[in-house]
Enzyme design. Sequence first.
Site, mmCIF file in Angstrom:
data_model
loop_
_atom_site.group_PDB
_atom_site.id
_atom_site.type_symbol
_atom_site.label_atom_id
_atom_site.label_comp_id
_atom_site.label_asym_id
_atom_site.label_seq_id
_atom_site.Cartn_x
_atom_site.Cartn_y
_atom_site.Cartn_z
ATOM 1 N N HIS A 42 -78.465 -12.867 -41.024
ATOM 2 C CA HIS A 42 -78.348 -12.273 -39.692
ATOM 3 C C HIS A 42 -76.894 -12.036 -39.304
ATOM 4 C CE1 HIS A 42 -78.134 -12.174 -35.278
ATOM 5 N NE2 HIS A 42 -79.346 -11.648 -35.327
ATOM 6 N N HIS A 45 -90.134 -14.276 -36.240
ATOM 7 C CA HIS A 45 -88.762 -13.779 -36.150
ATOM 8 C C HIS A 45 -87.877 -14.462 -37.201
ATOM 9 C CE1 HIS A 45 -84.916 -13.627 -33.497
ATOM 10 N NE2 HIS A 45 -85.094 -12.419 -34.004
HETATM 11 O O1 G3P Z 1 -85.707 -6.908 -35.046
HETATM 12 C C1 G3P Z 1 -85.940 -7.621 -33.882
HETATM 13 C C2 G3P Z 1 -84.902 -8.701 -33.644
HETATM 14 O O2 G3P Z 1 -84.755 -9.457 -34.808
HETATM 15 C C3 G3P Z 1 -83.583 -8.141 -33.229
HETATM 16 O O3 G3P Z 1 -82.656 -9.119 -32.899
HETATM 17 O O4 G3P Z 1 -80.520 -10.232 -33.338
HETATM 18 O O5 G3P Z 1 -82.634 -11.378 -33.890
HETATM 19 O O6 G3P Z 1 -81.876 -9.474 -35.276
HETATM 20 P P1 G3P Z 1 -81.901 -10.097 -33.914
HETATM 21 MG MG MG Z 2 -83.555 -9.306 -36.629
#
Ligand code: G3P
Ligand code: MG
Length: 241
Positions: free
Chosen positions: A51, A9
């Site tokens: 992000h 992630h």
């Molecule tokens: O794409 C999956 C996940 O990354 C979505 O949540 O807020 O971490 O971008 P976020």
């Molecule tokens: Mg994401």
Amino acid sequence: MSLPRIIAHRCGGALAPENTLAGLLIAARIGCRGVEFDVMLTADGVPVLMHDETLARTTDRQGRLAVLSLAELSNVNAGCRHHPAFAVSPVPTFQSALALCADLGLWANVEIKPASGHEAATGRIVAEQLAASPMAGAAMLSSFSPVALAAAVSAQPALPRALLVEHVPANWSEAVRQAGATAIHCAARHLSPETAAAIACTGLRLACYTVNRCEEADALFSTGVSALFTDRPDLWLPAEM
Ligand code: G3P
Ligand code: MG
């Protein structure tokens, strides 16, 4: 090559500063085959990995990313909030991240993360750069913004994409068809076993965020979930990823 089950992630999960090239290197080093990162536009229309709309949480600056040019962003440090080993980690351009993923043999989920008011431009530019890159055949687009995803599809209809939602909607089958998606990405905490099984039956790929415990991962895989986004890819062995 099968698609990855364990997806780091924000590039490298918690093992490196989020959305940095250092994260991609660590993900590959521990045997991860897939990564996810978030892409936003600078003021001069260059996609970079970020992000939040604001810089304060992840960098040494304040204010909004979308008002800075790429040149102004070049001195921003995205490594200052992590281990001192990452003391200086620039905000990478999308193109540099794609090139490194290609070099490392990583599959990528490119999450289009537009700053407010820049949805269509972000979707279009990200799709055009991805399609022109060596990662065009090893990546999938997604976005919480339907406008951004639609713009990406309009620019590059052949790119694979996922429906990205927090809650899987009751009409998920129709939503997937409308988006031309081949996968659903959703929050693990809101996914019922019944919904997971129903999606798995259709052959759609189902990936959940953000899963940082092996017991939770095992339970999700047992219901038919195909892949997980995790901040802790180090919990799995290379053969399990
Ligand atoms: O794409 C999956 C996940 O990354 C979505 O949540 O807020 O971490 O971008 P976020
Ligand atoms: Mg994401």
